[in-house]
Design an enzyme around this catalytic site. Structure first.
Site, PDB file in Angstrom:
ATOM      1  N   CYS A  68      -8.923  -0.718   3.251  1.00  0.00           N
ATOM      2  CA  CYS A  68      -8.301   0.531   2.791  1.00  0.00           C
ATOM      3  C   CYS A  68      -8.874   0.929   1.430  1.00  0.00           C
ATOM      4  CB  CYS A  68      -6.786   0.342   2.682  1.00  0.00           C
ATOM      5  SG  CYS A  68      -5.910   1.749   1.958  1.00  0.00           S
ATOM      6  N   CYS A 108      -5.526   0.928  -1.414  1.00  0.00           N
ATOM      7  CA  CYS A 108      -4.962  -0.312  -1.974  1.00  0.00           C
ATOM      8  C   CYS A 108      -6.010  -1.403  -2.185  1.00  0.00           C
ATOM      9  CB  CYS A 108      -3.838  -0.836  -1.089  1.00  0.00           C
ATOM     10  SG  CYS A 108      -4.363  -1.425   0.541  1.00  0.00           S
ATOM     11  N   CYS A 143       0.833  -1.207   0.000  1.00  0.00           N
ATOM     12  CA  CYS A 143       0.000   0.000   0.000  1.00  0.00           C
ATOM     13  C   CYS A 143       0.871   1.262   0.000  1.00  0.00           C
ATOM     14  CB  CYS A 143      -0.912   0.011   1.225  1.00  0.00           C
ATOM     15  SG  CYS A 143      -2.074   1.410   1.243  1.00  0.00           S
ATOM     16  N   CYS A 181       7.870 -27.670  -6.977  1.00  0.00           N
ATOM     17  CA  CYS A 181       9.261 -27.212  -6.947  1.00  0.00           C
ATOM     18  C   CYS A 181       9.534 -26.350  -5.717  1.00  0.00           C
ATOM     19  CB  CYS A 181       9.598 -26.455  -8.234  1.00  0.00           C
ATOM     20  SG  CYS A 181       8.491 -25.097  -8.648  1.00  0.00           S
TER      21      CYS A 181
END
Length: 360
Positions: A71, A74, A44, A321
């Site tokens: 928020c 963001c 953010c 992996c």
């Protein structure tokens, strides 16, 4: 044991990532500010709060349950949820009339801001809405040609008024001419939502071919290799394998699935396929090293080659992996980013511990 609580990195690491606005921690944690009652994503751009005024949560649901608000800058709920309602509405409209050419005026008439739409598609599909729409129409044309439709019918049915325009667009998208398309293999792709950010999944008739995070740098070269080396024609779409991986990923992140059963198809060199087969054998919640895999393959001096093949794995999480670490116990590289790798290992370790506790 609280599964979600164990998924958080050490507190000092969380504070550093918050203060540096480290976007590689997207989905790994959320920052909640006690003095404002607001929670944010790690990257953010708002003014960083004092660490003493912050508490950290593993997911957005926990932030909401603790009484924090999302928020407005963001928008952490946008990344935690699936496509927002306005995008889902657009998908429905496109499905109802695939041939419609969407202008900015038409988008605005539906209450959709064109620039906002462009940004959303670039973030979650790696292309603009109009590029996605063209690829979708061409994908439908490809499917028609594979089923025996003439090139003329495929062109006009997909909304092209000019055969030359259709041929040019088709070749630019699929790197083959429409005349050769009947012998090509369609590779359908869709976007998937995960707690660690959006992923792209690609599958053909034989199985899942690619599953990667959309923000990783190796994604475009991987897709180009599938097109150029293996002759795939890539287009938006859906099939049974993509439906299966979406459901199985959801269960995996919930800690209830330890082994994927979706069919896989992994084109590559003989050595790479041998390495990938060994990756698939690493048990859930366990780790191994490049050297151990090399020894298993009868090539004890080939740790570097094993590492390269490991890095060329196109199926994140499913072919694990992330369970390969350095000989000294370090996390080593991971195309999706080390914070994600650490998160996946914590997730699996926590789920194993819970299972063991329940067994007693």
């Amino acid at each position: 044991m609280n599964l979600h609580k164990t998924l958080l990195p050490p507190h000092a690491e969380l504070v550093r990532a918050m203060l540096e606005r480290d976007t590689s921690y997207e989905g790994v944690f959320f920052t909640a500010v006690k003095t404002t009652g607001i929670f944010c994503r790690p990257g953010c751009t708002a003014r960083s709060p004092k660490p003493a005024n912050v508490e950290f949560f593993a997911n957005a649901e926990q932030c909401l349950a603790a009484g924090y608000r999302s928020c407005l800058r963001c928008k952490p709920l946008d990344t935690a949820a699936s496509a927002p309602a306005w995008v889902q509405t657009l998908f429905t409209l496109v499905d109802a009339d695939p041939e419609q050419r969407w202008t900015d005026a038409q988008l605005l008439a539906e209450g959709i801001e064109p620039l906002k739409l462009r940004r959303w598609f670039k973030q979650h599909f790696g292309m603009t809405f109009h590029a996605w729409l063209r690829a979708r129409r061409l994908g439908m044309a490809l499917g028609g040609i594979k089923q025996g439709d003439s090139i003329d019918d495929a062109a006009f049915d997909s909304g092209y008024e000019s055969l030359s325009g259709f041929r040019d667009a088709f070749q630019k998208s699929f790197h083959i001419t429409p005349g050769r398309a009947a012998n090509s293999e369609p590779l359908l792709f869709t976007r998937l939502t995960t707690p660690l950010g959006p992923m792209i999944a690609m599958a053909e008739r034989r199985g899942l071919v690619l599953l990667e995070f959309l923000d990783q740098a190796s994604l475009n070269p991987e897709v180009q290799a599938l097109q150029n080396r293996f002759g795939y024609a890539v287009a938006p779409g859906h099939n049974l394998h993509l439906q299966q991986i979406e459901a199985q990923l959801s269960a995996y992140f919930a800690g209830t699935l330890t082994e994927f059963s979706v069919a896989l198809h992994m084109p590559g060199s003989e050595f790479s396929r041998r390495v990938w087969a060994e990756l698939a054998k690493i048990p859930y919640g366990r780790t191994t090293t490049y050297g151990a895999i090399a020894a298993t393959l009868g090539k004890p001096g080939a740790s570097r080659a094993v590492g390269l093949a490991n890095g060329h794995n196109r199926l994140s999480i499913v072919v694990p992996c992330h369970r390969v670490i350095g000989a000294d116990g370090s996390l080593t590289g991971y195309a999706g980013g080390q914070p994600r790798k650490a998160f996946l290992l914590r997730l699996e370790n926590a789920a194993v511990q819970i299972t063991e506790q329940l067994a007693f």
